[in-house]
Write a protein that holds these residues in place. Structure first.
Motif, PDB file in Angstrom:
ATOM      1  N   ALA A 104      -0.484   2.383 -39.739  1.00 60.19           N
ATOM      2  CA  ALA A 104      -0.486   0.828 -39.693  1.00 60.19           C
ATOM      3  C   ALA A 104      -0.819   0.353 -38.226  1.00 60.19           C
ATOM      4  O   ALA A 104      -0.199   0.883 -37.438  1.00 60.19           O
ATOM      5  CB  ALA A 104       0.838   0.266 -40.334  1.00 60.19           C
ATOM      6  N   GLN A 105      -1.506  -0.497 -38.084  1.00 58.43           N
ATOM      7  CA  GLN A 105      -1.919  -1.218 -36.773  1.00 58.43           C
ATOM      8  C   GLN A 105      -1.116  -2.271 -36.456  1.00 58.43           C
ATOM      9  O   GLN A 105      -1.162  -3.475 -36.890  1.00 58.43           O
ATOM     10  CB  GLN A 105      -3.249  -1.527 -36.690  1.00 58.43           C
ATOM     11  CG  GLN A 105      -4.129  -0.392 -36.980  1.00 58.43           C
ATOM     12  CD  GLN A 105      -5.798  -0.893 -36.900  1.00 58.43           C
ATOM     13  OE1 GLN A 105      -6.207  -0.830 -38.060  1.00 58.43           O
ATOM     14  NE2 GLN A 105      -6.274  -1.382 -35.954  1.00 58.43           N
ATOM     15  N   VAL A 106       0.155  -2.037 -35.837  1.00 57.64           N
ATOM     16  CA  VAL A 106       1.179  -2.966 -35.569  1.00 57.64           C
ATOM     17  C   VAL A 106       0.439  -4.450 -35.045  1.00 57.64           C
ATOM     18  O   VAL A 106       0.927  -5.430 -35.367  1.00 57.64           O
ATOM     19  CB  VAL A 106       2.426  -2.564 -34.542  1.00 57.64           C
ATOM     20  CG1 VAL A 106       3.262  -3.428 -34.150  1.00 57.64           C
ATOM     21  CG2 VAL A 106       2.974  -1.061 -34.948  1.00 57.64           C
ATOM     22  N   GLU A 107      -0.117  -4.037 -33.782  1.00 56.51           N
ATOM     23  CA  GLU A 107      -0.529  -5.394 -33.176  1.00 56.51           C
ATOM     24  C   GLU A 107      -1.660  -6.135 -33.974  1.00 56.51           C
ATOM     25  O   GLU A 107      -1.226  -7.435 -33.966  1.00 56.51           O
ATOM     26  CB  GLU A 107      -1.618  -4.834 -31.905  1.00 56.51           C
ATOM     27  CG  GLU A 107      -2.166  -6.153 -31.278  1.00 56.51           C
ATOM     28  CD  GLU A 107      -2.526  -5.693 -30.012  1.00 56.51           C
ATOM     29  OE1 GLU A 107      -2.458  -4.756 -29.235  1.00 56.51           O
ATOM     30  OE2 GLU A 107      -3.579  -6.738 -29.537  1.00 56.51           O
ATOM     31  N   ARG A 108      -2.274  -5.664 -34.864  1.00 56.31           N
ATOM     32  CA  ARG A 108      -3.210  -6.465 -35.738  1.00 56.31           C
ATOM     33  C   ARG A 108      -2.442  -7.223 -36.690  1.00 56.31           C
ATOM     34  O   ARG A 108      -2.636  -8.235 -36.936  1.00 56.31           O
ATOM     35  CB  ARG A 108      -4.145  -5.769 -36.429  1.00 56.31           C
ATOM     36  CG  ARG A 108      -5.416  -4.957 -35.583  1.00 56.31           C
ATOM     37  CD  ARG A 108      -6.304  -4.568 -35.957  1.00 56.31           C
ATOM     38  NE  ARG A 108      -7.374  -5.492 -37.067  1.00 56.31           N
ATOM     39  CZ  ARG A 108      -8.068  -5.445 -38.016  1.00 56.31           C
ATOM     40  NH1 ARG A 108      -8.194  -3.881 -38.596  1.00 56.31           N
ATOM     41  NH2 ARG A 108      -8.605  -5.996 -38.628  1.00 56.31           N
ATOM     42  N   VAL A 110       0.698  -7.894 -36.443  1.00 53.98           N
ATOM     43  CA  VAL A 110       1.524  -8.962 -35.724  1.00 53.98           C
ATOM     44  C   VAL A 110       0.511 -10.334 -35.390  1.00 53.98           C
ATOM     45  O   VAL A 110       0.611 -11.377 -35.487  1.00 53.98           O
ATOM     46  CB  VAL A 110       2.080  -8.358 -34.559  1.00 53.98           C
ATOM     47  CG1 VAL A 110       2.729  -9.699 -33.484  1.00 53.98           C
ATOM     48  CG2 VAL A 110       3.165  -7.547 -34.786  1.00 53.98           C
TER      49      VAL A 110
ATOM     50  N   SER C  35      -6.310  -5.436 -30.197  1.00 51.49           N
ATOM     51  CA  SER C  35      -6.758  -4.795 -31.739  1.00 51.49           C
ATOM     52  C   SER C  35      -8.081  -5.412 -31.945  1.00 51.49           C
ATOM     53  O   SER C  35      -8.908  -4.862 -32.857  1.00 51.49           O
ATOM     54  CB  SER C  35      -5.744  -5.319 -32.904  1.00 51.49           C
ATOM     55  OG  SER C  35      -5.648  -6.461 -32.693  1.00 51.49           O
ATOM     56  N   LEU C  48       2.243 -10.564 -28.169  1.00 50.96           N
ATOM     57  CA  LEU C  48       1.700  -9.273 -28.290  1.00 50.96           C
ATOM     58  C   LEU C  48       1.461  -8.268 -27.161  1.00 50.96           C
ATOM     59  O   LEU C  48       1.835  -6.968 -27.192  1.00 50.96           O
ATOM     60  CB  LEU C  48      -0.028  -9.420 -28.707  1.00 50.96           C
ATOM     61  CG  LEU C  48      -0.013 -10.338 -30.025  1.00 50.96           C
ATOM     62  CD1 LEU C  48      -1.646 -10.468 -30.309  1.00 50.96           C
ATOM     63  CD2 LEU C  48       0.466  -9.506 -31.147  1.00 50.96           C
ATOM     64  N   ILE C  52       4.257  -5.424 -27.862  1.00 54.43           N
ATOM     65  CA  ILE C  52       3.659  -4.175 -28.358  1.00 54.43           C
ATOM     66  C   ILE C  52       2.793  -3.607 -27.566  1.00 54.43           C
ATOM     67  O   ILE C  52       3.077  -2.409 -27.201  1.00 54.43           O
ATOM     68  CB  ILE C  52       2.701  -4.874 -29.398  1.00 54.43           C
ATOM     69  CG1 ILE C  52       3.341  -5.506 -30.568  1.00 54.43           C
ATOM     70  CG2 ILE C  52       1.775  -3.901 -30.143  1.00 54.43           C
ATOM     71  CD1 ILE C  52       2.834  -6.158 -31.644  1.00 54.43           C
ATOM     72  N   PHE C 192       3.680   3.079 -32.863  1.00 55.24           N
ATOM     73  CA  PHE C 192       4.866   2.464 -32.872  1.00 55.24           C
ATOM     74  C   PHE C 192       5.916   2.606 -32.051  1.00 55.24           C
ATOM     75  O   PHE C 192       7.211   2.384 -32.214  1.00 55.24           O
ATOM     76  CB  PHE C 192       5.338   3.244 -34.471  1.00 55.24           C
ATOM     77  CG  PHE C 192       4.343   3.118 -35.657  1.00 55.24           C
ATOM     78  CD1 PHE C 192       3.735   2.053 -36.045  1.00 55.24           C
ATOM     79  CD2 PHE C 192       4.058   4.364 -36.036  1.00 55.24           C
ATOM     80  CE1 PHE C 192       3.016   1.833 -37.136  1.00 55.24           C
ATOM     81  CE2 PHE C 192       3.043   4.257 -37.269  1.00 55.24           C
ATOM     82  CZ  PHE C 192       2.551   3.081 -37.830  1.00 55.24           C
ATOM     83  N   GLU C 310      -8.429   1.717 -35.900  1.00 58.50           N
ATOM     84  CA  GLU C 310      -7.656   2.500 -34.689  1.00 58.50           C
ATOM     85  C   GLU C 310      -7.669   3.955 -35.258  1.00 58.50           C
ATOM     86  O   GLU C 310      -7.775   4.409 -36.311  1.00 58.50           O
ATOM     87  CB  GLU C 310      -6.442   2.127 -34.689  1.00 58.50           C
ATOM     88  CG  GLU C 310      -5.734   2.420 -33.348  1.00 58.50           C
ATOM     89  CD  GLU C 310      -4.314   1.873 -33.241  1.00 58.50           C
ATOM     90  OE1 GLU C 310      -4.253   0.622 -33.331  1.00 58.50           O
ATOM     91  OE2 GLU C 310      -3.377   2.465 -32.972  1.00 58.50           O
TER      92      GLU C 310
END
Lengths: 308, 267, 334
Positions: A104-108, A110, C35, C48, C52, C192, C310
């Motif tokens: 899963a793409q955390v940044e997207r 968020v 992203s 972000l 992140i 992560f 990604e």
């Protein structure tokens, strides 16, 4: 076709086997706050209480069954992103794809500024979302009972707890209606439901097994073996299921498995083959199980007619 | 350290390997300022003896003492400062620069956790110089020719500046000029009062030593100076071959006066 | 790009500076690799960037550094340029640890209630992976009766790897839920990494690198061969144990935080040795830096190559590492 079948099987296994701590009750706790806008407390599969100040308006779902649950409860327009396997209802195909459970793409996620993320307990992304203080629920139903609870939790999150119960009653009523149409000759027949060619089966302890049981069917895999256990191919041959249910692709190659031609269900074509779209409804623990029940009954009736 | 005791002495050494007596009651002393060559046919136990003398192998019985102290009573670093050992056709290879390799010789002095000081750097320079390895000090060991490599490894041994130096076939794979260079190194060490023992295959090279030890079947058969007729007889006996040993010239390898001997199989 | 060893230490310093500059540039790139493509509007999306991209980039560098370091230790210890950090059973150990906790969590969920099982899982997986990696290496050491004989250590590592993997399979048979969880947990991924992970990785690197560098001359001495190293008074037994310990710590921490990432530990020390001839002390530090640069670069590539989707970074490093080794082989043959 074959590829699609394999992919679907993988997805199913993914969806089916991730959840861990599903046995006890992730029930919702009534909001007790005395403020003007009562906060919403939600309890998920991790027994974690997530508090929302207001009903969720921007939801990210990382599991197809959660996507379907949100949409069934009328929250489809509140979804802002879904995982790469969510494909129903068709309108979610337009939403941003945020990867799968392992990537899963955390940044997207968020960046979409969600006020609720629906994931599963073993998704690594949960840890990050918790750290980033983004409300996230681990919901991954394994049984019909879990599905009822998931419906209630999501409905509560959407701000309409009654809708969850209503949707559950609708689902339950349709399964009962389907059960009444099962031909008497098929009742009590022991079924083998294959979720992957490893072979993994949907046992009596899974939601698939629950639906089959509500339809009056038996299961060659008892609940004690777990929800989706890996079986030895020999186990199935010895158990001699009276009906075999599987994806169309899997059923085609079953006669080629060593020893499997000895399965009388295969010889006598007492089988139910499901195309990918239909198969999805069967193996996703969500509101579409109502349609799944209809599909099952349809197949059972065809088998019954062929027998006469 | 005991002033009168020889730098290295072994008494009654016995080693059994896989039921075979590799060394049988071997006693040997290495005096300071003396070069001892050890010769003998393959399997005579020369290398085993050298590794026992170096403290790398515990004998089944017998005693090795270093300057009067029992070798097993010495701490590993102390032993390493007193005895330098060159492995037979070293497995050394790789990306390290020659100077780094030679610097390892100072490890017993500054220890694993220490760093080489000015003293150590001087010793490294001297060792490189003495072994004729200064020119390729910055090249990688793996890139050197066989002769250069052997000189680099010899320099590593010299850098220890130990009172006892044990060399296991230091001249293998070397051509004549490089063999001569190794002998020069050895005589240099001896002049600085080191006790040197070298296992040598080449009899003519061995006869350049101050003293020759002849080994066979795990025993010392003879010990003597290169001109000793009894020694010549023992050499012929252990190699089971007629060997002509004759004196030539009057100049030693380092230019000092002395008889040089050549050994060739008899026609 | 061979740096000629002109002056003592000069080339080493230049190479270190080069790696530092590359790290700094990549870190900046990492903060900008969003992203939705490159983005420098940091004030608008500060959350972000700080929560992140920053921990992810620094964490990727640190995980790569730990792997590069562990690879350099392994290659020095075993005198084998193909040795990699996962050699001594740490990967299989981490896998087993994760599977056991997942299975226990599943079983516990049924018996002791969800709250306890949930807590177990939360704290458990990272710790289990780390502990599993250490146990794997510990078991290898036990079977090889210490670290004295590298060859039997290597063989025991292989045996332990096979054994623990089989054990994982066995556990997964009994509780199939664990399989999916293990797959999710151990997929090489830098996506992560948060500040907590970064802090853990940094702490481990700060502990193991100086410790190993202090005994790095022993690795230099081993170049001469086992017996020669002993003749120099090096306490090989203790040093090997210490080095295996640092290697296990480094690998375990990297695996627990970022999953199984292939080839970084193998390629980083290679790259350093190709570029300059240097003793193991600086080699360990430079390999760590090179590993950091490699993994951070891969992470950025994984983020941007198919944006907004990604790639899993483990897949990318495997491909890049494979290409590098093939090229190396080709050059050797040429």
């Amino acid at each position: 076709m074959q590829a699609a079948g394999v992919r679907t099987a993988g997805t199913v296994l993914a969806a089916a086997t991730v959840g861990l701590c599903m046995a006890a009750a992730p029930a919702m706790i009534p909001a007790t706050a005395a403020t003007t806008a009562p906060a919403i407390d939600l309890v998920d599969d991790r027994s974690r209480t997530v508090r929302l100040a207001t009903p969720a308006r921007r939801i990210v779902s990382l599991l197809p069954s959660s996507t379907e649950t949100v949409c069934a409860l009328g929250g489809c327009d509140r979804l802002v992103g879904v995982d790469r396997f969510s494909n129903w209802p068709p309108q979610v195909e337009r939403l941003p794809r945020l990867g799968g459970l392992e990537d899963a793409q955390v940044e997207r996620i968020v960046a979409l500024k969600p006020d609720l993320v629906l994931a599963t307990s073993s998704a690594r992304v949960l840890e990050r979302l918790d750290a980033l203080r983004i409300p996230a629920l681990a919901l991954e139903p394994k049984t019909l009972d879990d599905i009822r609870r998931a419906l209630e939790v999501v409905a509560t999150a959407l701000g309409d707890p009654a809708a969850g119960q209503a949707e559950w009653h609708r689902l339950s009523a349709r399964i009962d209606a389907a059960a009444r149409r099962v031909p008497p000759s098929m009742r009590g027949q022991r079924a083998y439901f294959e979720v992957s060619s490893a072979p993994h089966a949907a046992g009596a302890g899974s939601f698939v097994g629950d639906v089959l049981a509500r339809l009056g069917m038996g299961n060659i895999v008892p609940a004690s073996m777990g929800a989706f256990p890996k079986l030895s191919p020999e186990y199935i041959v010895r158990a001699q299921p009276q009906v075999i249910l599987a994806s169309d692709a899997a059923l085609r190659e079953m006669p080629k498995r060593p020893g499997w031609p000895a399965l009388s269900a295969l010889r006598d074509r007492r089988t139910c083959a499901f195309l990918p779209n239909a198969y999805d409804t069967l193996v996703r623990p969500g509101p579409r199980l109502a349609e799944a029940a209809d599909l099952l009954v349809e197949c059972l009736r065809t088998l019954d007619e062929a027998r006469r | 350290m005991n002033g009168t005791a020889p730098p290295l002495q072994a008494r009654g050494i016995g080693v059994t390997l896989g039921g075979v007596r590799v060394l049988d009651e071997v006693s040997i002393a290495l005096p300071a300022g003396c070069w001892t060559a050890i010769v003998g046919p393959n399997g005579a136990g020369k290398s085993t003896l050298l590794s026992v003398l170096a403290g790398l192998r515990r004998p089944d019985h017998g005693q090795v003492s270093v300057g009067g102290d029992p070798i097993e009573a010495l701490a590993a670093r102390e032993r390493a400062r007193r005895i330098a050992w060159l492995a037979q056709q070293g497995e050394a290879d790789g990306e390290l620069a020659v100077r780094e390799i030679v610097a390892l010789g100072r490890l017993p002095h500054h220890g694993l956790f220490g760093a080489p000081g000015a003293n150590d750097q001087r010793a490294i320079d001297l060792a490189l110089e003495a072994a004729g390895a200064t020119a390729f000090g910055r090249r990688r060991l793996g890139e050197l020719s066989g002769g250069e490599r052997q000189r680099a490894l010899l320099a590593r041994v010299l850098a220890v500046q130990a009172p006892v130096v044990l060399l296991d076939e230091p001249t293998t794979h070397l051509d004549a000029p490089h063999q001569r260079a190794v002998l020069c190194c050895i005589t240099g060490l001896v002049r600085q009062h080191a006790a040197v023992a070298a296992v040598l295959h080449d009899l003519t090279l061995a006869l350049a030593a101050d003293r020759v030890v002849v080994m066979d079947q795990g025993r010392i058969r003879a010990t003597g100076s290169p001109g000793d007729p009894a020694l010549h007889a023992a050499i012929e006996a252990v190699f089971e071959q007629a060997i002509v040993i004759e004196p030539i010239g009057r100049t030693g390898v380092d230019g000092t006066a002395g008889t040089r001997w050549v050994a060739v199989p008899a026609p | 790009m061979r740096v000629k060893s002109g002056r003592d230490g000069g080339s080493t310093l230049r190479f270190a500076l080069l790696l530092t500059a590359a790290s700094a540039a990549l870190l900046l790139a990492g903060l900008a690799a969003g992203s939705d493509g490159w983005s420098l509007a940091w004030t608008d999306e500060w959350m972000l960037v700080s929560e992140i991209r920053a921990p992810r980039s620094i964490g990727a560098w640190l995980a790569g550094a730990l792997l590069g370091f562990a690879g350099a230790v392994a290659q020095g210890l075993f005198r084998n340029p193909l040795a990699d950090p996962y050699l001594l059973g740490s990967a299989a150990g981490a896998g087993l640890g994760v599977v056991l906790v997942l299975a226990a969590g599943g079983a516990a969920g049924a018996s002791i209630g969800l709250a306890a099982a949930g807590a177990l899982l939360q704290a458990g997986l990272v710790g289990a992976a780390f502990a599993g990696a250490l146990c794997g290496v510990g078991l290898t050491l036990l079977l090889a009766r210490g670290a004295a004989r590298p060859m039997s250590l290597l063989l025991c590592g292989v045996v332990v790897g096979v054994l623990l993997t089989a054990l994982s399979d066995l556990v997964m048979l009994a509780s199939p839920e664990a399989m999916r969880g293990k797959q999710i947990f151990l997929l090489g991924s830098t996506g992560f990494l948060g500040w907590t992970s970064t802090a853990v990785l940094a702490a481990v690197l700060a502990a193991v690198l100086p410790a190993a560098m202090r005994v790095s001359r022993a690795l230099d001495a081993l170049v001469l061969g086992e017996a020669s190293a002993r003749s120099l008074g090096v306490p090989l037994q203790q040093v090997r144990l210490l080095l295996v310990g640092t290697m296990a710590m480094a690998t375990g921490a990297a695996v627990a935080q970022a999953g199984l990432i292939a080839f970084v530990g193998l390629v980083a020390p290679h790259l350093v040795r190709r570029c300059l001839s240097v003793a193991h002390g600086p080699q360990l530090a430079l390999s760590a830096m090179a590993g950091g640069v490699l993994l951070l670069a891969s992470d950025i590539a994984a983020r941007t190559l198919v944006a907004p989707q990604e790639l899993p970074v483990g897949v990318l490093t495997a491909v890049l590492g494979g290409i590098y080794l093939l090229a190396l082989l080709h050059r050797r043959q040429a």
